[in-house]
Design a protein around this motif. Structure first.
Motif, short mmCIF file in Angstrom:
data_model
loop_
_atom_site.label_atom_id
_atom_site.label_comp_id
_atom_site.label_asym_id
_atom_site.label_seq_id
_atom_site.Cartn_x
_atom_site.Cartn_y
_atom_site.Cartn_z
N LEU A 155 0.82 -1.21 0.00
CA LEU A 155 0.00 0.00 0.00
C LEU A 155 0.86 1.27 0.00
CD1 LEU A 155 -2.97 -0.80 2.39
CD2 LEU A 155 -3.10 -0.17 -0.01
N ARG A 156 2.02 1.18 0.59
CA ARG A 156 2.90 2.35 0.67
C ARG A 156 3.75 2.52 -0.59
NH1 ARG A 156 2.36 4.29 5.74
NH2 ARG A 156 2.07 2.88 7.47
N ALA A 157 3.73 1.53 -1.48
CA ALA A 157 4.54 1.59 -2.70
C ALA A 157 3.86 2.49 -3.73
CB ALA A 157 4.73 0.18 -3.27
N PRO A 158 4.66 3.18 -4.54
CA PRO A 158 4.07 4.04 -5.57
C PRO A 158 3.50 3.21 -6.72
CG PRO A 158 6.46 4.06 -5.73
CD PRO A 158 6.12 3.24 -4.51
N GLY A 159 2.54 3.81 -7.41
CA GLY A 159 2.06 3.21 -8.65
C GLY A 159 0.91 2.23 -8.51
N ILE A 160 0.38 2.02 -7.33
CA ILE A 160 -0.75 1.09 -7.19
C ILE A 160 -2.02 1.81 -7.63
CG2 ILE A 160 -1.11 1.63 -4.76
CD1 ILE A 160 -1.88 -1.32 -4.34
N LYS A 161 -2.85 1.13 -8.40
CA LYS A 161 -4.08 1.73 -8.92
C LYS A 161 -5.17 1.73 -7.86
CE LYS A 161 -3.05 0.34 -13.61
NZ LYS A 161 -3.42 -0.47 -14.74
N SER A 162 -6.13 2.62 -8.01
CA SER A 162 -7.15 2.80 -6.97
C SER A 162 -8.00 1.55 -6.75
CB SER A 162 -8.03 4.01 -7.27
OG SER A 162 -8.72 3.82 -8.48
N ASP A 163 -8.34 0.81 -7.81
CA ASP A 163 -9.15 -0.39 -7.59
C ASP A 163 -8.34 -1.45 -6.85
OD1 ASP A 163 -7.56 -0.78 -9.88
OD2 ASP A 163 -8.99 -2.15 -10.79
N GLU A 197 -0.57 -0.12 12.63
CA GLU A 197 -0.05 0.19 11.28
C GLU A 197 -1.19 0.22 10.26
OE1 GLU A 197 3.39 -1.08 8.09
OE2 GLU A 197 2.90 -2.50 9.68
N VAL A 198 -2.07 -0.76 10.34
CA VAL A 198 -3.19 -0.82 9.41
C VAL A 198 -4.12 0.38 9.63
CG1 VAL A 198 -5.21 -2.15 8.69
CG2 VAL A 198 -3.06 -3.32 9.19
N MET A 199 -4.37 0.72 10.88
CA MET A 199 -5.24 1.86 11.18
C MET A 199 -4.62 3.16 10.66
SD MET A 199 -7.70 0.39 12.61
CE MET A 199 -8.67 0.69 14.02
N ASP A 200 -3.30 3.30 10.79
CA ASP A 200 -2.64 4.50 10.28
C ASP A 200 -2.75 4.60 8.76
OD1 ASP A 200 -1.91 5.31 12.81
OD2 ASP A 200 0.15 4.60 12.66
N ILE A 201 -2.53 3.47 8.09
CA ILE A 201 -2.65 3.46 6.62
C ILE A 201 -4.07 3.83 6.20
CG2 ILE A 201 -2.66 1.97 4.57
CD1 ILE A 201 -0.28 0.49 5.85
N ALA A 202 -5.06 3.21 6.83
CA ALA A 202 -6.45 3.49 6.49
C ALA A 202 -6.77 4.97 6.75
CB ALA A 202 -7.38 2.58 7.27
N ALA A 203 -6.28 5.49 7.86
CA ALA A 203 -6.54 6.90 8.18
C ALA A 203 -5.90 7.83 7.13
CB ALA A 203 -6.03 7.23 9.57
N GLU A 204 -4.69 7.50 6.69
CA GLU A 204 -4.03 8.29 5.65
C GLU A 204 -4.86 8.29 4.36
OE1 GLU A 204 -0.08 6.81 4.94
OE2 GLU A 204 0.42 6.90 7.07
N LEU A 205 -5.45 7.15 4.05
CA LEU A 205 -6.19 7.00 2.79
C LEU A 205 -7.58 7.63 2.84
CD1 LEU A 205 -5.09 3.40 1.83
CD2 LEU A 205 -4.37 5.56 0.77
#
Length: 150
Positions: free
Chosen positions: A31-39, A58-66
């Motif tokens: 998820l943190r890597a560049p170039g991943i498509k939205s779907d 970690e998962v909660m932080d990623i979800a919050a960022e998104l």
């Protein structure tokens, strides 16, 4: 393609051993890597919602960022992940989601209501007041979510 990703998401839980976070860590790294498509983001977030432990920081932080992603589907998947994983009394999630009650997108506000309903405790006056303020929201779906939450 998206069909293959969906099958992979369905199969992943059977591969995860108790106390083995390698798969969750690999997904978080992706998820943190560049170039991943939205779907693909949506599918990966769905996998995290199934695989991660409740309140996984970690998962909660990623979800919050998104939650601020430009793509509606990604924002919705991030909220859905928070709804799945957040436990009652999770102050960190509540503080990250409270500002989303004022988001321009009604779907994000509705999802924020659901997350806050899940994490709030009985004596949480601030969250209850903020939810009550949305009883006058312009979107019917938000008002319904608030009524269900209260």
């Amino acid at each position: 393609n998206s069909d293959v990703r969906r099958v992979a998401v369905e199969v992943l839980p059977s591969l995860l051993c108790e106390d083995d976070n390698r798969i969750v860590n690999a997904i978080c790294n992706r998820l943190r890597a560049p170039g991943i498509k939205s779907d693909a983001f949506c599918d990966v977030l769905a996998a995290l919602g199934v695989l991660a432990e409740c309140d996984d920081a970690e998962v909660m932080d990623i979800a919050a960022e998104l939650l601020e992603d430009e793509d509606f589907g990604v924002r919705k998947a991030a909220m859905d992940t928070l709804v799945q994983l957040a436990r009652k009394g999770n102050v960190a999630v509540a503080s990250q989601v409270l500002p989303k009650l004022e988001h321009r997108d009604a779907h994000v506000r509705k999802s924020a209501v659901k997350v806050l309903a899940r994490v709030s405790t009985d004596g949480d006056v601030e969250i209850m007041q903020r939810l009550s303020d949305l009883l006058d929201d312009g979107a019917c779906q938000v008002r319904v979510a608030v009524l269900e939450a209260l």
